[in-house]
Design a protein around this motif. Sequence first.
Motif, PDB file in Angstrom:
ATOM      1  N   LYS A 560       0.852  -1.190   0.000  1.00 11.83           N
ATOM      2  CA  LYS A 560       0.000   0.000   0.000  1.00 11.83           C
ATOM      3  C   LYS A 560       0.887   1.239   0.000  1.00 11.83           C
ATOM      4  N   GLN A 590      -4.460  -7.394   2.360  1.00 12.21           N
ATOM      5  CA  GLN A 590      -5.144  -8.304   1.449  1.00 12.21           C
ATOM      6  C   GLN A 590      -4.915  -9.744   1.911  1.00 12.21           C
ATOM      7  N   SER A 591      -5.725 -10.657   1.431  1.00 14.38           N
ATOM      8  CA  SER A 591      -5.570 -12.060   1.825  1.00 14.38           C
ATOM      9  C   SER A 591      -4.256 -12.652   1.319  1.00 14.38           C
ATOM     10  N   ASP A 594       0.257  -9.210  -0.202  1.00 10.32           N
ATOM     11  CA  ASP A 594       0.672  -8.052   0.579  1.00 10.32           C
ATOM     12  C   ASP A 594       2.095  -8.263   1.096  1.00 10.32           C
ATOM     13  N   LYS A 678       0.432 -17.443  -0.329  1.00 15.95           N
ATOM     14  CA  LYS A 678      -0.963 -17.478   0.119  1.00 15.95           C
ATOM     15  C   LYS A 678      -1.256 -18.727   0.938  1.00 15.95           C
TER      16      LYS A 678
END
Length: 717
Positions: A560, A590-591, A594, A678
């Motif tokens: 970000k 975010q899931s 990031d 993830k």
Amino acid sequence: MKNYIKHVVRIFFALFFPLIISAQEHPSLLVTKANLPALREGVKEFPLLKNSFLDIQQSVDDELINELLVPTPQDAGGGYTHELHKKNYQLLLNSAICFQVTQDVKYLNLSKNILTAYAEKYQDWPEHPKRKENHPSGRIFWQNLNDCVWLVNAIQAYDLIVSELSSQEREIIEKDLFIPMAEYLMISHKAVFDKIHNHGTWSIAAVGITGLILNKPEWVNKSLYGSALDKQTGFLKQLDELFSPDGYYAEGPYYQRYALSPFVLFAKALHNYKPELHIFEYRNRLLAKAIETVFQTSYTNGLLFPLNDAIKDKSIKSNELILANNIAYSDIDTNPTLLGMAKRQNKVIISDAGLKVARDIFLGKSKNFDYKTTLIRDGKDGKEGGIGILRHGDEDTQQTLVLKNTTHGMGHGHFDRLNFLLYDNGFEVFPDYGAARFLNIESKSGGHYLKENNTWAKQSIAHNTIVINEASQFDGNVDRAEHFAPTHITLYDHDTLKYVIASESHSYPQTKISRALITIQINELKKPLIVDVSYIHSDNALKTVDLPYYYIGQVVDQRKKDVEAKVSLHAFGEKNGYQHLWLNSSYALQSHGDYITLLSNYKFYKVHFASQSPHNILNHVHLGADDPQLNLIPTRGIVLRQENLHEAVFAQLIETYGDINPTDETISDANPAVKNFKITPAEKNNFNISFEVGARVFQLETDLTDNIISNIKIEQL
């Protein structure tokens, strides 16, 4: 009549004392009479011994021209009288060593004058006017502990010069100093003498060694078996209770370094005087393991892991560890890697052991110390958790991960189970704060622990560990933390895959927490990837679950880009350490995909984040709130937060890359290799974590048994 009896006692002592002392040869402790000729020659021949001695001799010569001052004690730690009495016992021992090496009478006279001066004044001193909180005071210092240290050093000096003293001089020093001092420690402070704690260790070592030198067998027996001689306290009980079978000391590496000194000194004295005890063989050579273990709980730059109450610049070069290493090599195990450690320490003690170490280094027998990937068990039976250490790479650039899941560590413990630390390339990256203390700086709380040691440094949020509902583990209650010991910690060590898994089920009500630190070596990457996975399961609804990462360095990138700063700084929370953190900014993660990238010691550390929680927040914080005296050391961190759940998973992947040369203004290998990190939902009893490196996909299979992480597998898809 009283004076007559006193006169008769003096005559008896003068007549028969020489017979008592002649039964023992002196010196007889670290330096022995039989080895004196070799020691004197060794100081001339072996460079490490010679340089170590010249340092001592110079320190004594610098003091010979000064007036000897023995003031009435009045200052707390770091104050004038405290530091002067401390300097005096160091000078006393060093001048006695100089006498035995050089045979120059000026050193003998200095040691004798110091002992005589204290003998003339000691019994007139009352209890110290100041007292360290929660600890009994001494006469010379503000706590009993320091008096014990004084006596341990003074009796060694006495052993070195006693053969040169007249019977009258010996009588004065023993009757007016050593006997009343030992009885004061053993009787007036019986509770400390019988305490299973490093203060108790120093007390029994002081009395026990003095008993050996003064031929007081009852003192020696009480030091060995406790004041009641019931074996429920004393030296052997301390060896049983305070160390694990792997030689880990309950209070952590910093205090293990400190406590080893009286353990090793008393053991060496017993080895010389009572060889039938086989003290160095006790508990399967426990002291040798303890010395090896304290070195293993250090990084390759020499600094000890700053777990629990620890001053962070304490290293393998401390005098206590030089002593321990020399004795270990000389009297327990001639392991050539201990010589490698001695070379790193670059100093030896002037003793029989120091002579042997310096000689064997001179003869080329040393090998580099073997820093290992290892699991060090805690608890007297080795079943109360422990510390897992994962190491990769050469000594000067080694990557080292530490996962702590030990017993609390008594009053010096921190509420930090499942805490992790990362070292790399010679420095800390994700550190531990250690203790909040400015040692011996009188203007900072008299050199004692600051109040922030309790309000910040001991609190769970001050560590890189899981914190639930903004409360510290065990609600910050030491007795509860001591009562419940962790039981689960395992380590797997393979060339390309290493991991340590630990769990904790008592620190928060009806909640189980487990954490796995995993390193994966992929051929094209210079450094192993680190995967950090935490799983939290609770029968209760959890309002917040936090995971801090405190770092050394700068944030140079994050997913970000348009993070908004807070309009005004405010504390992250109200208590339990949160009140000391300023909240700089927050944003939702975010899931997957990031990240945040840190620059630390000319390397990049990209931390990838993955989560299944819809409420996953990254908070930028820095330390310094509620700190009007500016006691806290500036520290930056991120705090990952998940909210309103019964179950949480935190998964991070740390990728190390890049080489920055600020002199040449060049950067190489500046591109990260990992992508698409993830969490993949799987069956009920496990979850999977995947990531990509180039065209390859890697998957970690994480098994859950009884709601804790129990096993890790990796495969390339």
